[in-house]
Design an enzyme around this catalytic site. Structure first.
Site, PDB file in Angstrom:
ATOM      1  N   ASP A  10     -10.147  -3.567  -5.272  1.00 46.60           N
ATOM      2  CA  ASP A  10      -9.314  -2.547  -4.637  1.00 46.60           C
ATOM      3  C   ASP A  10      -9.435  -1.256  -5.431  1.00 46.60           C
ATOM      4  O   ASP A  10      -9.273  -1.276  -6.661  1.00 46.60           O
ATOM      5  CB  ASP A  10      -7.852  -3.019  -4.610  1.00 46.60           C
ATOM      6  CG  ASP A  10      -6.900  -2.066  -3.912  1.00 46.60           C
ATOM      7  OD1 ASP A  10      -7.323  -0.965  -3.517  1.00 46.60           O
ATOM      8  OD2 ASP A  10      -5.718  -2.424  -3.770  1.00 46.60           O
ATOM      9  N   SER A  49       0.825  -1.207   0.000  1.00 48.74           N
ATOM     10  CA  SER A  49       0.000   0.000   0.000  1.00 48.74           C
ATOM     11  C   SER A  49       0.865   1.264   0.000  1.00 48.74           C
ATOM     12  O   SER A  49       1.676   1.448  -0.905  1.00 48.74           O
ATOM     13  CB  SER A  49      -0.958  -0.051   1.193  1.00 48.74           C
ATOM     14  OG  SER A  49      -1.981   0.913   1.074  1.00 48.74           O
ATOM     15  N   HIS A  65      -8.040  -4.868  -1.119  1.00 55.37           N
ATOM     16  CA  HIS A  65      -6.889  -4.159  -0.562  1.00 55.37           C
ATOM     17  C   HIS A  65      -6.701  -4.607   0.888  1.00 55.37           C
ATOM     18  O   HIS A  65      -7.656  -4.662   1.660  1.00 55.37           O
ATOM     19  CB  HIS A  65      -7.153  -2.651  -0.599  1.00 55.37           C
ATOM     20  CG  HIS A  65      -5.965  -1.822  -0.281  1.00 55.37           C
ATOM     21  ND1 HIS A  65      -5.088  -1.373  -1.243  1.00 55.37           N
ATOM     22  CD2 HIS A  65      -5.486  -1.353   0.904  1.00 55.37           C
ATOM     23  CE1 HIS A  65      -4.131  -0.672  -0.678  1.00 55.37           C
ATOM     24  NE2 HIS A  65      -4.346  -0.637   0.628  1.00 55.37           N
TER      25      HIS A  65
END
Length: 315
Positions: free
Chosen positions: A257, A156, A287
């Site tokens: 995501d 991320s 995600h």
């Protein structure tokens, strides 16, 4: 394909709060939420073991935790940058991520506790990340690492930092063996279908994503300065002018995501630039799947693929 049923059940189990608790701010809630998702949900008895995990300080100012494998021969070294939207996360929230990398790759893992926004907005996190990477590169043999097999990686926000660090390393003459990018944000100012398609109901919302951007940059998206930041390759690595010569990359994205499309776009941009890329979009996952092995076998299989691909790049 449909959302992974184990992930779907997990998402249903999460208690969503519409109002802040007394004394709580959006930032403190985001930090508490990540700790709840990464620490409180774990069965501590199943944590992977590293031969040794010790706290240290890199370059005199950047806290880190070093994980060493059982192998005694010079090992690959991964400088790991945690996720959390640049405002949350620490060495503890991503302890299992680092341990699993150490175990699966037989690699030294240096997990970096970079400064967080909004207290320390851009470019503080990037400065810490690159300082840590270059410091480890200069001292890699002291960690038991192999100088020829140094990688940077993260998930991320940490994947975004890793992508930028890989670009800066190439520009500065530092040779990396690989970069690991797990669902990175690569183009903050871009408009992508996945931000609409996956904007609600899949752990990370598009509204939250934009809020993270604002906290990191220290400006509102409505502020003209935001557009200038959005075109800065130190924020949006997809906007880098020349990607040729960058370290081989493992890029992992998730079907559900908001960041899916820009992660896929970065993998393709690297490939078009002649960079070796191991890229896979994991259908049915969201995600945050990296580190959800204890929740979903599909997430565990995805993590195994990611680590196998990175191990292949590191030799």
């Amino acid at each position: 394909m449909p959302l992974d049923p184990d992930i779907a059940a997990f998402l249903r189990s999460l208690q969503q709060r519409d109002a802040l608790e007394p004394g709580e701010t959006p930032v403190t809630r985001a930090r508490a939420r990540l700790r709840a998702l990464t620490i409180d949900q774990l069965d501590q008895a199943t944590e992977p073991e590293a031969a040794e995990a010790a706290s240290t300080v890199l370059a005199g100012s950047v806290p880190a935790r070093v994980y060493r494998p059982q192998a005694t021969t010079p090992a690959p070294t991964v400088v790991y940058l945690h996720g959390g939207g640049w405002i949350a996360g620490d060495l503890d929230t991503h302890d299992v991520h680092a341990r699993t990398l150490c175990r699966d790759l037989d690699a030294v893992v240096v997990s970096v506790d970079y400064r967080l926004a909004p207290e320390h907005p851009f470019p503080a996190a990037l400065e810490d990340a690159y300082t840590a990477l270059t410091w480890v590169a200069r001292h890699v043999e002291a960690f038991g690492g192999d100088p020829a097999r140094l990688a940077v990686g993260g998930d991320s926000a940490g994947a975004t930092l890793s992508a930028v660090c890989a670009q800066q390393a190439h520009a500065g003459g530092l040779s990396l063996a690989a970069q690991l990018l797990v669902y990175p944000s690569t183009d903050m100012a871009g408009a992508y279908p996945s931000r609409t398609e996956n904007g609600e109901g899949y752990l990370l919302t598009t509204t939250e994503l934009h809020w993270f951007f604002e906290q990191y940059l220290g400006v509102s998206r409505s502020d003209p300065a935001s557009a200038a930041f959005g075109g800065d390759p130190r924020v949006a690595p997809l906007r880098g002018k020349d990607l040729t010569g960058l370290a081989p990359a493992v890029v992992a994205t998730a079907e559900y995501d908001p960041l899916r499309d820009e992660g896929d776009a970065y993998a393709e941009a690297l490939r078009r630039s002649g960079v070796r890329v191991e890229h896979r979009r994991f259908d049915g996952l969201v995600h945050g799947f990296y580190g959800m092995d204890h929740i979903s076998p599909a997430a565990g299989e995805a993590t195994a693929w990611i680590h196998t691909a990175l191990k292949r790049l590191l030799g």
